[in-house]
Design a protein around this motif. Structure first.
Motif, short mmCIF file in Angstrom:
data_model
loop_
_atom_site.label_atom_id
_atom_site.label_comp_id
_atom_site.label_asym_id
_atom_site.label_seq_id
_atom_site.Cartn_x
_atom_site.Cartn_y
_atom_site.Cartn_z
N ALA A 98 1.08 -0.98 -0.17
CA ALA A 98 0.22 0.17 0.11
C ALA A 98 0.05 1.45 -0.02
O ALA A 98 0.87 2.10 0.36
N SER A 99 2.04 1.14 -0.93
CA SER A 99 2.79 2.42 -0.55
C SER A 99 2.82 3.67 -2.11
O SER A 99 3.33 4.68 -2.37
N GLN A 100 2.37 3.19 -3.27
CA GLN A 100 2.31 3.88 -4.58
C GLN A 100 0.23 3.79 -4.98
O GLN A 100 -0.11 3.06 -4.56
N ASP A 101 0.89 4.92 -5.65
CA ASP A 101 -0.38 5.52 -6.20
C ASP A 101 -0.87 4.86 -7.65
O ASP A 101 -1.53 4.65 -8.29
N LEU A 102 0.47 4.80 -8.33
CA LEU A 102 0.45 4.63 -9.66
C LEU A 102 2.29 3.63 -10.10
O LEU A 102 3.16 3.93 -9.40
N ILE A 103 0.99 2.35 -10.93
CA ILE A 103 2.00 2.02 -11.46
C ILE A 103 1.68 1.32 -12.31
O ILE A 103 0.59 1.10 -13.12
N PHE A 104 2.96 1.97 -13.45
CA PHE A 104 3.01 2.61 -14.60
C PHE A 104 4.19 1.33 -15.33
O PHE A 104 5.24 0.45 -15.09
N SER A 105 3.17 0.46 -16.56
CA SER A 105 4.04 -0.41 -17.18
C SER A 105 3.79 -0.59 -18.74
O SER A 105 2.81 -0.97 -18.96
N SER A 106 4.82 -0.36 -19.26
CA SER A 106 4.67 -0.11 -20.91
C SER A 106 5.46 -1.67 -21.91
O SER A 106 6.74 -1.36 -21.67
N LEU A 107 5.19 -2.45 -22.35
CA LEU A 107 5.61 -3.60 -23.07
C LEU A 107 6.76 -4.57 -22.40
O LEU A 107 7.77 -4.32 -22.71
N ALA A 108 6.52 -4.60 -21.31
CA ALA A 108 7.48 -5.30 -20.36
C ALA A 108 7.05 -6.73 -18.95
O ALA A 108 7.40 -7.67 -19.41
N LEU A 109 5.15 -6.66 -19.11
CA LEU A 109 5.16 -7.92 -18.66
C LEU A 109 5.18 -9.35 -19.40
O LEU A 109 3.79 -10.54 -18.94
N GLN A 110 4.37 -8.65 -20.82
CA GLN A 110 4.77 -10.37 -21.32
C GLN A 110 6.25 -10.42 -21.16
O GLN A 110 5.86 -12.16 -22.05
N TRP A 111 6.65 -9.98 -20.97
CA TRP A 111 8.31 -10.94 -20.72
C TRP A 111 7.78 -11.59 -19.27
O TRP A 111 9.15 -12.13 -18.69
N CYS A 112 6.81 -12.26 -18.12
CA CYS A 112 6.78 -12.12 -16.86
C CYS A 112 6.35 -13.93 -16.95
O CYS A 112 5.14 -14.13 -17.82
N PRO A 113 6.80 -14.85 -16.63
CA PRO A 113 6.02 -16.17 -17.16
C PRO A 113 5.07 -16.86 -16.16
O PRO A 113 3.74 -16.59 -16.53
N ASP A 114 3.94 -15.43 -15.19
CA ASP A 114 3.48 -15.59 -14.77
C ASP A 114 2.40 -14.57 -14.01
O ASP A 114 3.19 -13.14 -13.54
N LEU A 115 2.06 -13.73 -15.43
CA LEU A 115 1.56 -11.96 -15.08
C LEU A 115 0.50 -11.95 -13.63
O LEU A 115 0.77 -10.68 -13.38
N ALA A 116 0.00 -13.44 -13.37
CA ALA A 116 -1.36 -13.24 -12.61
C ALA A 116 -0.24 -12.51 -11.24
O ALA A 116 -0.43 -11.59 -10.34
N ARG A 117 0.97 -13.42 -11.27
CA ARG A 117 1.72 -13.43 -10.15
C ARG A 117 1.94 -11.63 -10.04
O ARG A 117 2.25 -10.77 -9.01
N ALA A 118 2.60 -11.17 -11.03
CA ALA A 118 3.31 -9.38 -11.38
C ALA A 118 2.03 -8.70 -11.08
O ALA A 118 2.27 -8.00 -10.26
#
Ligand SMILES: C[S@@+](CC[C@H](N)C(=O)[O-])C[C@H]1O[C@@H](n2cnc3c(N)ncnc32)[C@H](O)[C@@H]1O
Length: 269
Positions: A114-134
């Motif tokens: 509960a420390s962040q107001d905005l998490i932005f991520s462009s074209l990075a999460l397709q590299w995660c084996p487990d998107l649900a976890r990210a």
């Protein structure tokens, strides 16, 4: 890429090596990320901001400028962040506040709950084996009312290259991208109070296939599936690939399609 075969060290090394060439090759990445940035509601107040998978930091600086607070750029690839840090001292020094850079994995965020107001991520999460976890990691790090704004590549991306390779050999040469229905299921199960997901198609054009493959290399966006063949691509295979890709040629050139899912998610207040 929903493959468990994704080797993070390989991903990090590939992007680190590409740090110095990434920006010149990243026109599509700029466009997809700018569209995502434009979707963030104008009224969103953000004091603590993370750019996840920041790469060379283009959007970390854009976020810093837009919200007038120093955003944190997180990335798996140390080489990318080294390059981003060097940019602090160049023309971008015009920013009042300088972003911070942290080596981190989207699937194990070093952020307080509960420390962040905005998490932005462009074209990075397709590299995660487990998107649900990210997504779960991001949700945990967001404050109530906080926003996760990310985009990712879905099935249909680089289908021309994939089909051209399929006519040459049986190896997996193009990274696999998640079907959009599977993505929506993950989003629906993520526990965010409301979210939206819109699909965008970008078609890039090239005079020759070599321009596309050189660009993918400059971006560090190589195929990292374990099924790829080792060694150099032989001349005969390259000729066969070039010929197969020519079947897609249009008057404007050789197309390369990217299917982008643009996603906004809000944590319950
Ligand atoms: C295509 S680049 C995008 C960079 C930047 N967001 C942009 O739009 O220009 C993808 C970035 O995601 C990073 N990345 C890949 N997997 C990651 C992970 N599990 N955690 C954090 N970053 C990751 C890569 O190192 C790379 O810098």
């Amino acid at each position: 890429m929903s493959e468990t075969a994704i080797d993070k060290q390989r991903v990090a090394d590939s992007f680190s090596r590409a740090a110095a060439t990434y920006d010149q090759a990243a026109a599509f990445q700029r466009s997809a990320g700018s569209n995502l940035l434009a979707r963030i509601p104008a009224q969103l107040q953000a004091h603590e901001i993370v750019d996840l998978g920041a790469g060379t930091g283009y959007f970390t600086r854009a976020l810093t400028q837009r919200f007038a607070v120093a955003a944190a750029g997180l990335d798996l690839a140390e080489g990318m962040l080294r390059f981003a840090r060097q940019c602090n001292g160049s023309e971008h020094a015009l920013l009042d506040r300088q972003p911070r850079w942290v080596v981190a994995d989207a699937e194990a965020l070093p952020l307080r709950p509960a420390s962040q107001d905005l998490i932005f991520s462009s074209l990075a999460l397709q590299w995660c084996p487990d998107l649900a976890r990210a997504i779960a990691e991001a949700r945990q790090a967001l404050r109530p009312g906080g926003c996760l704004a990310f985009n990712t590549l879905v099935e249909g991306t680089l289908f021309e290259l994939q089909r051209a390779w399929q006519s040459v050999d049986a190896f997996v040469h193009v990274n696999r991208f998640m079907p959009s229905d599977e993505l929506r299921q993950i989003l629906a199960a993520s526990g965010f109070s409301h979210w939206r997901c819109d699909l965008e198609t970008h078609v890039l054009r090239y005079g020759q296939l070599g321009e596309l493959t050189r660009e993918l290399k400059a971006l560090g966006a190589h195929n990292i599936n374990q099924g790829r063949p080792g060694g150099l691509t032989g001349r005969a295979r390259l000729r066969a690939l070039t010929q197969a890709y020519e079947a897609f040629r249009q008057p404007e050139g050789l197309p390369a399609t990217y299917q982008v899912a643009q996603i906004l998610m809000f944590k319950e207040s």
